[in-house]
Design an enzyme around this catalytic site. Structure first.
Site: not given
Ligand code: PMM
Length: 268
Positions: A204, A244
């Site tokens: 992030k 994650r």
């Molecule tokens: N962040 C993203 C997508 N899904 N789900 C959860 N539970 N927590 C998160 O912090 C989260 C998520 C965005 O990240 P990406 O687009 O880089 O995969």
């Protein structure tokens, strides 16, 4: 939890796993690298992202989830839509990861309750196109905790059971860097709500900002994986249930280090 974004436009891996077969192969690779869960998403939530039509989201995620589940993989679906969650569970998903915590689609808690699968309720204040202006807090840890507690009350009222719930502070979702660091440091207060915690810090922007050059240029996300691993080790040590991440192997190692640190003797 390893991430497979079946999207053309996710922040750090958009387009890489957009093809169905490539996405499936990547999911299996993540399991080989130590992922316990593979999180499959068909809609980017990067700041400013527009929504994907329902049919398109279904077409992106359902075949990937069906194949990975048939291979014995524990699959999570990253969606804000009840219809996608339902189809994903029918295809074999055993966890619904709803970044809106049930706010984007009012049918979601009821649908999740009916399936009985685990439910990640993330802290969220609005869709990606305008979430940055909602990043206003007096005391971010207290406010996120209170807002998550309200979401929990609502999903319980809709029939979700306590044992299904996992909470997530939603790093980067209506939060600036300072808010994200405060929430990580305040994990203990969030854990007092009594539910397992999931942390999504991987790649992030706040990590890139922390690692900025002397002239202030943020470090590109592709070079922030070591910082993600550091967050993983600290979060796991602080009691996170799950992290994650996009790059599984070093993060799975960090989780094992944290476990050994907490229970010396049990892992040697
Ligand atoms: N962040 C993203 C997508 N899904 N789900 C959860 N539970 N927590 C998160 O912090 C989260 C998520 C965005 O990240 P990406 O687009 O880089 O995969």
């Amino acid at each position: 939890m390893g991430v497979v974004n079946v999207t053309p436009d996710s922040f750090s891996d958009g387009g890489l796993w957009f093809d169905e077969r490539v996405a499936i192969r990547h999911g299996l690779e993540l399991v080989g690298e130590g992922a316990d869960i593979v999180d499959v998403g068909g809609e980017s939530t990067r700041p400013g992202a527009a929504r994907v039509p329902l049919d398109e989201e279904l077409a992106r995620v359902v075949p990937v989830i069906r194949t990975l589940s048939a291979e014995g993989v524990t699959v999570s679906v990253d969606t804000m839509r009840a219809e996608v969650a339902k189809a994903a569970v029918e295809a074999g998903a055993s966890l619904v990861n709803d970044v809106s915590g049930g706010l984007a689609d009012p049918d979601m808690p009821r649908v999740v309750a009916a399936t009985g699968v685990d439910y990640v309720v993330m802290h969220w204040r609005g869709h990606s196109h305008d979430m940055e202006r909602r990043a206003v807090y007096t005391d971010v840890v207290t406010e996120v905790r209170e807002e998550l507690a309200k979401r929990v009350d609502l999903v319980l009222a809709e029939g979700v059971s306590e044992k299904q719930i996992v909470l997530d502070p939603g790093l980067g979702f209506a939060k600036n860097s300072e808010h994200n660091w405060a929430l990580l440091a305040g994990m203990g207060e969030l854990a007092e709500l009594g539910y397992p915690l999931l942390i999504g810090a991987s790649r992030k922007r706040f990590l890139g900002r922390l690692l900025a050059d002397a002239d202030g240029t943020p470090r590109p996300f592709s070079h922030s994986d070591d910082a993600t691993v550091a967050v993983t080790a600290l979060a796991a040590h602080a009691g996170a249930w799950c992290v994650r991440v996009h790059e599984v192997r070093p993060n799975a190692d960090a989780v094992r280090v944290a476990a050994a640190w907490k229970r010396p003797g049990a892992n040697t």
